[in-house]
Scaffold this motif. Structure first.
Motif, PDB file in Angstrom:
ATOM      1  N   LEU A 109      82.167  36.192  35.760  1.00 29.64           N
ATOM      2  CA  LEU A 109      81.138  36.977  35.083  1.00 29.64           C
ATOM      3  C   LEU A 109      80.944  36.427  33.682  1.00 29.64           C
ATOM      4  N   LEU A 110      79.711  36.069  33.340  1.00 28.75           N
ATOM      5  CA  LEU A 110      79.370  35.536  32.024  1.00 28.75           C
ATOM      6  C   LEU A 110      78.567  36.584  31.268  1.00 28.75           C
ATOM      7  N   LEU A 111      79.157  37.133  30.224  1.00 31.96           N
ATOM      8  CA  LEU A 111      78.473  38.136  29.411  1.00 31.96           C
ATOM      9  C   LEU A 111      77.688  37.437  28.308  1.00 31.96           C
ATOM     10  N   VAL A 112      76.522  37.949  27.989  1.00 29.19           N
ATOM     11  CA  VAL A 112      75.679  37.359  26.948  1.00 29.19           C
ATOM     12  C   VAL A 112      76.117  37.895  25.580  1.00 29.19           C
ATOM     13  N   GLY A 113      76.535  36.973  24.694  1.00 31.56           N
ATOM     14  CA  GLY A 113      76.930  37.341  23.341  1.00 31.56           C
ATOM     15  C   GLY A 113      75.824  37.061  22.350  1.00 31.56           C
ATOM     16  N   ASN A 114      76.068  37.344  21.078  1.00 32.29           N
ATOM     17  CA  ASN A 114      75.026  37.145  20.065  1.00 32.29           C
ATOM     18  C   ASN A 114      74.678  35.673  19.879  1.00 32.29           C
ATOM     19  N   HIS A 115      75.636  34.753  20.084  1.00 35.02           N
ATOM     20  CA  HIS A 115      75.337  33.332  19.967  1.00 35.02           C
ATOM     21  C   HIS A 115      74.596  32.798  21.204  1.00 35.02           C
ATOM     22  N   ASP A 128      71.438  31.848  30.911  1.00 35.70           N
ATOM     23  CA  ASP A 128      70.525  32.369  31.942  1.00 35.70           C
ATOM     24  C   ASP A 128      70.315  31.402  33.097  1.00 35.70           C
ATOM     25  N   ILE A 129      70.570  30.124  32.873  1.00 35.17           N
ATOM     26  CA  ILE A 129      70.348  29.141  33.923  1.00 35.17           C
ATOM     27  C   ILE A 129      71.173  29.455  35.170  1.00 35.17           C
ATOM     28  N   PHE A 130      72.371  30.030  34.977  1.00 36.79           N
ATOM     29  CA  PHE A 130      73.214  30.391  36.124  1.00 36.79           C
ATOM     30  C   PHE A 130      72.543  31.491  36.945  1.00 36.79           C
ATOM     31  N   HIS A 131      71.897  32.423  36.270  1.00 43.46           N
ATOM     32  CA  HIS A 131      71.193  33.504  36.967  1.00 43.46           C
ATOM     33  C   HIS A 131      69.934  32.969  37.641  1.00 43.46           C
ATOM     34  N   THR A 132      69.198  32.125  36.921  1.00 43.17           N
ATOM     35  CA  THR A 132      67.935  31.595  37.450  1.00 43.17           C
ATOM     36  C   THR A 132      68.162  30.798  38.724  1.00 43.17           C
ATOM     37  N   LEU A 133      69.221  30.003  38.745  1.00 39.51           N
ATOM     38  CA  LEU A 133      69.523  29.168  39.906  1.00 39.51           C
ATOM     39  C   LEU A 133      70.323  29.903  40.975  1.00 39.51           C
ATOM     40  N   ALA A 134      70.647  31.193  40.678  1.00 39.77           N
ATOM     41  CA  ALA A 134      71.436  32.000  41.618  1.00 39.77           C
ATOM     42  C   ALA A 134      72.698  31.257  42.048  1.00 39.77           C
ATOM     43  N   VAL A 138      78.634  33.390  40.498  1.00 41.94           N
ATOM     44  CA  VAL A 138      78.468  33.547  39.052  1.00 41.94           C
ATOM     45  C   VAL A 138      77.548  34.740  38.792  1.00 41.94           C
ATOM     46  N   TYR A 139      78.041  35.661  37.979  1.00 38.64           N
ATOM     47  CA  TYR A 139      77.280  36.855  37.619  1.00 38.64           C
ATOM     48  C   TYR A 139      77.018  36.802  36.113  1.00 38.64           C
ATOM     49  N   VAL A 140      75.777  36.988  35.717  1.00 32.49           N
ATOM     50  CA  VAL A 140      75.408  36.921  34.304  1.00 32.49           C
ATOM     51  C   VAL A 140      75.111  38.321  33.792  1.00 32.49           C
ATOM     52  N   GLY A 141      75.855  38.751  32.771  1.00 29.55           N
ATOM     53  CA  GLY A 141      75.631  40.066  32.165  1.00 29.55           C
ATOM     54  C   GLY A 141      74.521  39.985  31.148  1.00 29.55           C
ATOM     55  N   VAL A 156      85.567  45.072  42.497  1.00 29.08           N
ATOM     56  CA  VAL A 156      85.738  45.502  41.115  1.00 29.08           C
ATOM     57  C   VAL A 156      84.380  45.956  40.590  1.00 29.08           C
ATOM     58  N   GLN A 157      84.370  47.066  39.885  1.00 31.42           N
ATOM     59  CA  GLN A 157      83.165  47.515  39.200  1.00 31.42           C
ATOM     60  C   GLN A 157      83.229  47.054  37.748  1.00 31.42           C
ATOM     61  N   VAL A 158      82.190  46.367  37.291  1.00 25.36           N
ATOM     62  CA  VAL A 158      82.159  45.886  35.910  1.00 25.36           C
ATOM     63  C   VAL A 158      80.919  46.440  35.221  1.00 25.36           C
ATOM     64  N   GLY A 159      81.145  47.271  34.230  1.00 27.59           N
ATOM     65  CA  GLY A 159      80.056  47.731  33.381  1.00 27.59           C
ATOM     66  C   GLY A 159      79.841  46.715  32.282  1.00 27.59           C
ATOM     67  N   VAL A 160      78.629  46.214  32.114  1.00 31.61           N
ATOM     68  CA  VAL A 160      78.377  45.142  31.152  1.00 31.61           C
ATOM     69  C   VAL A 160      77.507  45.634  29.993  1.00 31.61           C
ATOM     70  N   ILE A 161      77.936  45.269  28.788  1.00 35.39           N
ATOM     71  CA  ILE A 161      77.183  45.552  27.563  1.00 35.39           C
ATOM     72  C   ILE A 161      77.028  44.237  26.809  1.00 35.39           C
ATOM     73  N   PRO A 162      75.903  43.522  27.001  1.00 38.32           N
ATOM     74  CA  PRO A 162      75.666  42.327  26.193  1.00 38.32           C
ATOM     75  C   PRO A 162      75.482  42.739  24.734  1.00 38.32           C
ATOM     76  N   PHE A 163      75.452  41.756  23.847  1.00 35.85           N
ATOM     77  CA  PHE A 163      75.347  42.067  22.421  1.00 35.85           C
ATOM     78  C   PHE A 163      74.116  42.928  22.153  1.00 35.85           C
ATOM     79  N   PRO A 164      74.297  44.086  21.492  1.00 32.96           N
ATOM     80  CA  PRO A 164      73.162  44.982  21.239  1.00 32.96           C
ATOM     81  C   PRO A 164      72.189  44.372  20.230  1.00 32.96           C
ATOM     82  N   VAL A 165      70.912  44.383  20.551  1.00 34.40           N
ATOM     83  CA  VAL A 165      69.902  43.805  19.657  1.00 34.40           C
ATOM     84  C   VAL A 165      68.937  44.885  19.193  1.00 34.40           C
ATOM     85  N   ARG A 166      68.444  44.731  17.975  1.00 29.64           N
ATOM     86  CA  ARG A 166      67.570  45.734  17.371  1.00 29.64           C
ATOM     87  C   ARG A 166      66.146  45.691  17.924  1.00 29.64           C
TER      88      ARG A 166
END
Length: 424
Positions: A109-115, A128-134, A138-141, A156-166
């Motif tokens: 699982l790859l979570l999206v961070g601020n960088h 996002d390329i991992f998600h786009t190519l399915a 690989v799971y993209v948060g 496993v249940q994974v709740g995902v919170i990528p970096f919060p953006v304004r």
């Protein structure tokens, strides 16, 4: 790899249905930041900066550990690269290592961070390329939600919170004229409500992990502030300590730390490699988690991160300051380390301890970060409460000669000559 002292959290839980089963083996790491080149030079064999190779070597340790210990799930809690627009060579290096895991049947699982976030919401993130190519396994948060991931030892249940953006708030009319503080508070409220809502959606019979890339109240910051992109909305720790979760995997802060002594464990894995001397004393590594519903344990696994070493030497009382510095350096293990030297000298010693004399003493180091000097200067003679205009020219000259430590006999001669010139 070195096992550091870890923390184990256990609790009897009303829904402890799977505690008798074999635990699910989870590897949690974060903040890779491929592309940081501080204190490195070009490696002619690969064409990459030596520090980039350090970061990739740490990722290799993670992959190897996961393979050797038969991990069931690898969770990366965000910030794959230094910048949101990594070059293709870095992307290829990261993808190759992720593929090693998925080829072995280990979901990632790859979570999206601020960088990882693009400058504009309409653009894709760096992972996002991992998600786009399915890409299989690989799971993209990319957005908030609960992902159910099948593993060799159960789901496993994974709740995902990528970096919060304004930007999610700025599109709403009520926030368009709000202050930064008001937006931060609103963002905290939104994220907290999402986490609480996800906890209510969980199947109580399946192990649950919350993966989030954000700042949590009470956490200790490290050098990540020097590379941080954007401001933070700090989430209250109490929002994350719902026992509906069996483990809270955090990214964003580089200093490894456990924030909760109860259940569930709330843990920043920290970064895998040191960025600068601000992280000189920090342990670097990842977390190995044995995940059971209501009864999860974890331990921190230290990696062989590049050492940073500071050598401080006060040479002011030494007759041979260079020899004394050589002795100070010998007391430190500088082999393959990034080293900086900080010395204190008297003015007359400066010519005896030059950079060209110091560098040969540091040949075992991987990189010399800095050589700095603090030279002790004599304090100026102050006039006290007397103003300069209240003194006569000879008196001002006398103060000047005293400050310059002119010998008394010479001082008298100069003052007598000055009085003749001044006509006194």
């Amino acid at each position: 790899m070195i096992f550091a002292d870890g923390f184990a959290a256990r609790k009897n839980h009303p829904h402890n249905l799977l505690s008798a089963m074999e635990p699910i083996r989870l590897l949690h790491f974060a903040d890779l930041h491929i592309g940081i080149e501080n204190y490195g030079r070009l490696d002619p064999t690969t064409g990459l900066n030596g520090r980039v190779l350090d970061f990739l070597a740490r990722l290799d340790e993670v992959v190897q550990y996961a393979l050797e210990h038969e991990a069931d799930l690898v969770l990366f809690a965000g910030d794959a690269y230094k910048t949101r627009d990594p070059n293709p060579t870095y992307q290829r290096a990261f993808a190759r290592r992720i593929k090693q895991l998925t080829d072995a049947g280990i979901p990632v699982l790859l979570l999206v961070g601020n960088h990882d976030l693009p400058a504009m919401p309409q653009r894709a993130s760096s992972v996002d390329i991992f998600h786009t190519l399915a890409v299989p396994n690989v799971y993209v948060g990319r957005e908030e939600g609960v992902i159910r991931i099948p593993t060799r030892r159960g789901p496993v249940q994974v709740g995902v919170i990528p970096f919060p953006v304004r930007q999610r708030l700025l599109t709403q009319e009520e926030y368009r004229h709000a202050s930064v503080e008001q937006i931060d508070e609103a963002l905290r409220t939104v994220v907290s409500q999402i986490i609480q809502a996800m906890a209510r959606q969980l199947d109580p019979g399946i192990p649950a992990v919350l993966a989030a890339h954000l700042s949590v109240s009470g956490a200790m910051y490290g050098s990540e502030r020097s590379v941080m992109i954007g401001r933070d909305a700090v989430i209250l720790l109490s929002v994350l300590t719902d026992p509906a979760w069996d483990y809270v995997a955090l990214g964003h802060i580089h200093k490894h730390q456990s924030l909760h002594n109860g259940y569930p464990p709330v843990v920043y894995a920290g970064s895998l490699e040191r960025i600068d001397f601000g992280e000189e004393k920090d342990l670097k590594g990842f977390c190995w988690v044995e995940l059971r519903r209501g009864e999860t344990t974890w331990q921190f696994v230290e990696v062989n991160a590049r050492r940073f070493v500071t050598i401080t030497a006060d040479l002011r009382e030494e007759d041979d300051p260079l020899a004394a510095l050589r002795g100070s350096i010998a007391q430190h293990n500088i082999r393959d380390a990034v080293v900086r030297v900080q010395i204190r000298l008297r003015p007359e010693q400066e010519r005896l301890v030059r950079d060209t004399d110091i560098r040969p003493l540091l040949t075992d180091a991987a990189f010399i970060g800095a050589i700095t000097r603090e030279v002790e200067r004599k304090a100026r003679l102050r006039l006290g409460t007397v103003r300069p205009e209240e003194l006569t020219p000879p008196q001002l000259l006398e103060r000047y000669l005293e400050a310059k430590e002119v010998p008394p006999e010479r001082r008298r001669e100069l003052l007598e000559a000055a009085r003749e010139i001044f006509g006194e």
